[in-house]
Each structure stands twice: as C-alpha cells, then as structure tokens.
Design an enzyme around this catalytic site. Structure first.
Site, PDB file in Angstrom:
ATOM      1  N   SER A  29       3.296  22.188 145.184  1.00 20.45           N
ATOM      2  CA  SER A  29       2.645  21.022 144.356  1.00 20.45           C
ATOM      3  C   SER A  29       1.783  21.408 143.319  1.00 20.45           C
ATOM      4  O   SER A  29       1.330  22.859 143.309  1.00 20.45           O
ATOM      5  CB  SER A  29       1.761  19.999 145.341  1.00 20.45           C
ATOM      6  OG  SER A  29       0.603  20.830 145.469  1.00 20.45           O
ATOM      7  N   ASP A  71      -7.875  19.995 154.312  1.00 14.98           N
ATOM      8  CA  ASP A  71      -6.518  19.903 154.625  1.00 14.98           C
ATOM      9  C   ASP A  71      -6.457  20.865 156.097  1.00 14.98           C
ATOM     10  O   ASP A  71      -5.145  20.887 156.808  1.00 14.98           O
ATOM     11  CB  ASP A  71      -5.485  20.030 153.945  1.00 14.98           C
ATOM     12  CG  ASP A  71      -5.380  18.936 152.870  1.00 14.98           C
ATOM     13  OD1 ASP A  71      -5.995  17.772 152.959  1.00 14.98           O
ATOM     14  OD2 ASP A  71      -4.998  19.175 151.678  1.00 14.98           O
ATOM     15  N   SER A 103      -6.425   7.420 152.589  1.00 13.50           N
ATOM     16  CA  SER A 103      -7.090   7.664 153.491  1.00 13.50           C
ATOM     17  C   SER A 103      -7.913   6.515 154.239  1.00 13.50           C
ATOM     18  O   SER A 103      -8.340   5.866 153.534  1.00 13.50           O
ATOM     19  CB  SER A 103      -8.137   8.714 152.646  1.00 13.50           C
ATOM     20  OG  SER A 103      -9.318   8.559 153.095  1.00 13.50           O
ATOM     21  N   ARG A 143     -10.571   7.338 155.764  1.00 18.39           N
ATOM     22  CA  ARG A 143     -11.945   7.265 155.151  1.00 18.39           C
ATOM     23  C   ARG A 143     -12.274   6.469 153.923  1.00 18.39           C
ATOM     24  O   ARG A 143     -13.300   5.937 153.842  1.00 18.39           O
ATOM     25  CB  ARG A 143     -12.351   8.715 155.132  1.00 18.39           C
ATOM     26  CG  ARG A 143     -13.675   9.096 154.499  1.00 18.39           C
ATOM     27  CD  ARG A 143     -13.724  10.579 154.222  1.00 18.39           C
ATOM     28  NE  ARG A 143     -12.810  11.018 153.062  1.00 18.39           N
ATOM     29  CZ  ARG A 143     -12.881  10.944 151.924  1.00 18.39           C
ATOM     30  NH1 ARG A 143     -14.121  10.407 151.430  1.00 18.39           N
ATOM     31  NH2 ARG A 143     -12.272  11.365 150.865  1.00 18.39           N
ATOM     32  N   VAL A 172      -0.993  14.399 143.106  1.00 18.89           N
ATOM     33  CA  VAL A 172      -2.162  13.700 142.325  1.00 18.89           C
ATOM     34  C   VAL A 172      -1.336  13.034 141.300  1.00 18.89           C
ATOM     35  O   VAL A 172      -1.709  11.939 140.598  1.00 18.89           O
ATOM     36  CB  VAL A 172      -3.097  14.812 141.870  1.00 18.89           C
ATOM     37  CG1 VAL A 172      -3.823  14.056 140.534  1.00 18.89           C
ATOM     38  CG2 VAL A 172      -3.886  15.231 142.974  1.00 18.89           C
TER      39      VAL A 172
HETATM   40  N1  PBG Z   1      -5.456  14.953 150.683  1.00 17.15           N
HETATM   41  C1  PBG Z   1      -4.826  15.847 149.874  1.00 17.15           C
HETATM   42  C2  PBG Z   1      -5.809  16.604 149.092  1.00 17.15           C
HETATM   43  N2  PBG Z   1      -6.110  17.922 149.628  1.00 17.15           N
HETATM   44  C3  PBG Z   1      -7.293  18.308 148.813  1.00 17.15           C
HETATM   45  C4  PBG Z   1      -7.451  17.360 147.629  1.00 17.15           C
HETATM   46  C5  PBG Z   1      -8.193  17.477 146.730  1.00 17.15           C
HETATM   47  C6  PBG Z   1      -8.928  19.090 146.288  1.00 17.15           C
HETATM   48  C7  PBG Z   1     -10.043  19.152 147.493  1.00 17.15           C
HETATM   49  O1  PBG Z   1     -10.607  18.311 148.009  1.00 17.15           O
HETATM   50  O2  PBG Z   1     -10.621  20.453 147.669  1.00 17.15           O
HETATM   51  C8  PBG Z   1      -6.322  16.497 147.819  1.00 17.15           C
HETATM   52  C9  PBG Z   1      -6.235  15.286 146.929  1.00 17.15           C
HETATM   53  C10 PBG Z   1      -7.016  14.203 147.018  1.00 17.15           C
HETATM   54  O3  PBG Z   1      -7.533  14.032 148.149  1.00 17.15           O
HETATM   55  O4  PBG Z   1      -7.275  13.293 146.053  1.00 17.15           O
END
Ligand code: PBG
Length: 307
Positions: free
Chosen positions: A11, A82, A127, A129, A150
């Site tokens: 990605s 993650d 999410s 959350r 994104v």
């Molecule tokens: N869930 C996917 C993910 N994992 C990390 C990020 C953003 C970068 C970070 O938090 O370090 C994102 C995208 C988002 O949540 O918008």
C-alpha cells in the site's frame, strides 16, 4: 558492504513507511545497503471484508514474518497500532521510531467540524473506536463502514458516499495529504488508538546483527509512551476489534496516561486517567485498565465481543 532487506506491504502508506525506515537506516549506518522486498499479505487481499471475521490485523504481519523466517527478508516495518498486543513468539521490535502526529483527522469537503455536520449526516469509518467517539459527540450521526487504503477512503468521500470521514492524521501527512485535514480530533475530548502515529520495525528475535542495526532508530520517549498504552490495551484484552483508545504523554520522568472504552452501539464512553514514573509504565497501563473496568468498561467490552 552488508545488505539489509525490509519486507513491506505494497500500500502507498506501507511503502512510504518502509522507505522512511530505509532512509533512516542508511543515514545511521553509512555503507549499509538497504533494499525493500514488497509483498502481498492476506490482510490486503481481503480488505473489502471484515478483518474481524477472518482473523484480525495479525494477517497484515503474518506473511512478512514468514518471509523473515524463510530468510527472504531481515526485518519488517509496521504501524505499531496494527501490531497485535502479543507479538508472535520468536520476533522482537528493536526499533520504535519517534511518534508522528497521534491524532485522528476529521475530513470533509463541505463541513469544518463534527459539530457542523447536518442532522443524521453520514460519516465513514470502520474503526469501532472512532465509531463510539463519533456517536458520543453526535448521537444522530449515521456511522457507515469505510475500508481500503487512505486514497481509497478519500476517493469514496469525494464520490459523495459520505459527508465526512475520520482517519489518522499521520497517514494523511505521510502521503502528502495534510491539506485534507479539516480538524484534528485530539485529547482530552478525543483519544487515538494505542500507539497511533508510531512506526515499529520487527525482526527475528535471534538475529542479533539486525537487532543492533535497528536499535539505532529506537526513540526512547516514544517507546515509554506506547508501551504504557499497549499495556493498558493488553490488560483489557484489547485488539483492533474493541473500541479502546489511549494516549500517554511523557512529563519529565512521569507518564500521564488517558484511556477510554466506548460503545459503538450507543456512544457511551468510560474514561480514566492516571500518572506514574515512566519506569512503572506496565503497571500504570494495567492499573488504568483496572480503573476502566471498575468504572463499567467490562460491560462495553463484552458487548463488543471482546471476551
Ligand atoms: N488502520 C490502518 C492504519 N494503520 C496506521 C494508520 C495510520 C498511521 C499511524 O497511525 O501510524 C492507518 C490509517 C488510519 O487509521 O487512518
């Protein structure tokens, strides 16, 4: 001259983060050659389905860990939020880089803030959350599922599928999309995912050479904070499937930790905050989790299917 190979998802955000780590490693170790090994992960292939239904975010790590075990790569770069609370046995995280912006971003073409959304507006996020915190702010909002990387998410917003979306500031900033941020959703009113904004580098536990190369990138203040946040999440049996948020901040030698557990169903939030010396961050995280449970978080977690 030695070579370090970084296994990475494909990605745009994963590639940016891996390139960033590669550049930092080259700068820290002149003469070290660093190469990316792009890979497909099962998590990427099934992005359109519920991750919870097929085994969680660990799927994003699995293929990269197998590549390290097979000797096809030396390390892998992850968004720490993650990474499962319990790392796969045989692996370590020798580098946690300095945290970028930890906050979430409110993104909309027509509206400047959640408070300005029309009654019943459609807001995209996948999410729990974010869902719970949105419902707490505005019970009338219709929170709709939003998946993909994104750029895909922004594309769906621009296509009119949503009135607004919420995603991480850090991801937008890394991809040069900071201009899309209409409002930073930040503490104390709004809390991020544990470790949001922090990049971690994983390698095999027994690979001392790689561990010592990676250790040069470790940012101690960030590590102290995210370890407190992850300790809280772990004590709540947290995964990405439960509406848990946490933010730790270092104040001198002490860590101030805020946490919340929410309900996506009705927007109820249970909050707690506490401080302790940084050396006691694991205990602080566990104690904040206990305080949240004491205040009623257990019922919300059970309702979200966490236990
Ligand atoms: N869930 C996917 C993910 N994992 C990390 C990020 C953003 C970068 C970070 O938090 O370090 C994102 C995208 C988002 O949540 O918008």
């Amino acid at each position: 001259m030695s070579l370090l190979r970084i296994a990475t998802r494909k990605s745009p955000l994963a590639l940016w983060q891996s390139e960033h780590v590669a550049a930092r490693l080259r700068a820290a170790h002149p003469g070290l050659e660093v190469a990316l090994v792009p890979m497909s992960t099962r998590g990427d292939e099934v992005l359109d389905r519920s991750l919870a239904a097929i085994g969680g975010k660990g799927l994003f790590l699995k293929e990269l860990e197998l590549a390290m075990q097979r000797g096809e790569a030396d390390c892998a770069v992850h968004s720490l939020k993650d990474v499962p609370m319990a790392l796969e046995p045989g692996f370590a995280l020798p580098a946690i880089l300095e945290r970028a912006d930890h906050a979430d971003a409110f993104v909309s073409n027509a509206h400047a803030a959640p408070a300005e959304l029309p009654q019943g507006a459609r807001v995209g996020t996948s999410s729990l959350r974010r869902h719970a915190q949105l419902r707490a702010l505005r019970p009338d909002l219709r929170v709709l599922d939003l998946r993909g990387n994104v750029n895909t998410r922004l594309g769906k917003l621009d296509a009119g599928d949503y009135d607004a979306i919420v995603l991480a500031c850090a991801g937008l900033q890394r991809l040069g999309l900071a201009a899309r941020i209409r409002l930073r959703l930040d503490a104390p009113a709004w809390l991020p995912a544990p470790a949001q904004g922090a990049i971690a580098v994983e390698c095999r536990d027994d690979d001392a050479g790689t561990r010592s190369l990676l250790a040069a990138l470790d940012h101690r203040p960030t590590r102290l904070c995210v370890e407190a946040e992850r300790a809280m999440n772990r004590a709540l049996h947290g995964s990405c499937h439960v509406p848990v948020a946490a933010l730790a901040r270092l104040r001198g030698d002490a860590i101030a930790l805020e946490g919340l557990v929410g309900s996506a169903a009705d927007g109820e939030l249970v909050r707690a905050a506490a401080s302790a010396p940084a050396a006691e961050r694991e205990r602080l995280g566990a104690e904040l989790a206990a305080a949240l449970l004491e205040a009623g978080a257990g019922r919300l977690l059970a309702a979200a299917g966490a236990t």
